[in-house]
Design a protein around this motif. Sequence first.
Motif, PDB file in Angstrom:
ATOM      1  N   ASN A 145      -1.909   7.744 -11.572  1.00  0.00           N
ATOM      2  CA  ASN A 145      -1.700   6.882 -10.212  1.00  0.00           C
ATOM      3  C   ASN A 145      -0.416   6.093 -10.669  1.00  0.00           C
ATOM      4  OD1 ASN A 145      -3.802   7.839  -8.704  1.00  0.00           O
ATOM      5  ND2 ASN A 145      -5.031   6.161  -8.848  1.00  0.00           N
ATOM      6  N   GLY A 146      -0.057   5.690 -11.594  1.00  0.00           N
ATOM      7  CA  GLY A 146       1.030   4.922 -12.113  1.00  0.00           C
ATOM      8  C   GLY A 146       2.243   5.568 -11.777  1.00  0.00           C
ATOM      9  N   ALA A 164       2.608  12.897  -9.712  1.00  0.00           N
ATOM     10  CA  ALA A 164       2.201  11.438  -9.283  1.00  0.00           C
ATOM     11  C   ALA A 164       1.730  11.109  -8.087  1.00  0.00           C
ATOM     12  CB  ALA A 164       3.868  10.793  -9.239  1.00  0.00           C
ATOM     13  N   ALA A 165       0.357  10.986  -8.161  1.00  0.00           N
ATOM     14  CA  ALA A 165      -0.724  10.931  -7.158  1.00  0.00           C
ATOM     15  C   ALA A 165      -0.089   9.698  -5.985  1.00  0.00           C
ATOM     16  CB  ALA A 165      -1.966  10.639  -7.430  1.00  0.00           C
ATOM     17  N   GLY A 166       0.222   8.672  -6.555  1.00  0.00           N
ATOM     18  CA  GLY A 166       0.608   7.599  -5.593  1.00  0.00           C
ATOM     19  C   GLY A 166       1.728   8.062  -4.477  1.00  0.00           C
ATOM     20  N   GLU A 167       2.616   8.666  -5.368  1.00  0.00           N
ATOM     21  CA  GLU A 167       3.792   9.108  -4.694  1.00  0.00           C
ATOM     22  C   GLU A 167       3.664  10.266  -3.400  1.00  0.00           C
ATOM     23  OE1 GLU A 167       7.083  10.105  -7.198  1.00  0.00           O
ATOM     24  OE2 GLU A 167       6.858   8.218  -7.997  1.00  0.00           O
ATOM     25  N   PRO A 171      -3.622   8.491  -3.924  1.00  0.00           N
ATOM     26  CA  PRO A 171      -3.839   8.421  -5.231  1.00  0.00           C
ATOM     27  C   PRO A 171      -5.310   8.563  -5.610  1.00  0.00           C
ATOM     28  CG  PRO A 171      -3.827   6.382  -3.606  1.00  0.00           C
ATOM     29  CD  PRO A 171      -3.286   7.396  -2.964  1.00  0.00           C
ATOM     30  N   LYS A 172      -5.462   8.801  -6.893  1.00  0.00           N
ATOM     31  CA  LYS A 172      -6.957   9.010  -7.396  1.00  0.00           C
ATOM     32  C   LYS A 172      -7.804   7.580  -7.002  1.00  0.00           C
ATOM     33  CE  LYS A 172      -5.529   9.492 -11.731  1.00  0.00           C
ATOM     34  NZ  LYS A 172      -5.553   9.576 -13.287  1.00  0.00           N
TER      35      LYS A 172
END
Length: 257
Positions: A145-146, A164-167, A171-172
């Motif tokens: 997530n970072g 990159a989950a946020g991108e 996000p997890k």
Amino acid sequence: MSTHAPLDALTFDLDDTLWDNRPVMEHAENGHYAWLDEALAAWHGAHLDREGRYGERFPLAAYQARRLELAQRHPLRRGDFTWIREQTLAELLEEYGLPRSAARMWAAAAIDRFLDLRHRLSPYPEVEALLDDLRGRYRLAAITNGNADLTRLPLAAHFPVRIAAGEMLAPKPDARPFLAALARLGSAPSRALHVGDSWREDVLPASRLGMRVAWIDVHDDPERSLPAGVYRLRHVRELPGLLARLEAAAQGVFTPS
């Protein structure tokens, strides 16, 4: 969930799993904001005389509070931390009195500084050798997530798959980053193990998908009961021992815990 099927893939969280992230983020947070204040003061003396120092008008706590507010205004982007930071800085700099073009220029420059500092990190001493050994036996992926960009770190060589989950705006604990990683690895949940430190963002979503989980219990929470297929570790250095036990179980061989 099958807890005895042989494993062919491992997915890893990054921050606080492969390195201690707290001092890294403290240094990056304070460093890039102090840099921005100093650079603005040196760049525009006339504005400084009229408006005062940027860091006095908008101290670090104001920047942090505005980031939370911005994430609430843009819930789909809440996990894209780099975007949240840059947009917040641009807003504050406009309120400070800079034209929009200058505000965006300075926000981008400060984020470049942040990302430089954010990647000055040292994985735990055991990590390099650990991953070097594991990639010979399993397919590896990173799910974070970072905003640590593995391409800026030597560890990138160990992770052909990087999520990159946020991108990706998921996000997890969203399941999609895990499913994306498994698809790219060519594996199934029953044959994969996820390694991470967060109960909410690592253990729960991976377990619900049917993955096994090595939970790095950095906060020492021995009272929490573990679902089937979830294994508590104190540090990532203990992972080889867990994998040996799981491999033995898959072969029907008993090993002491």
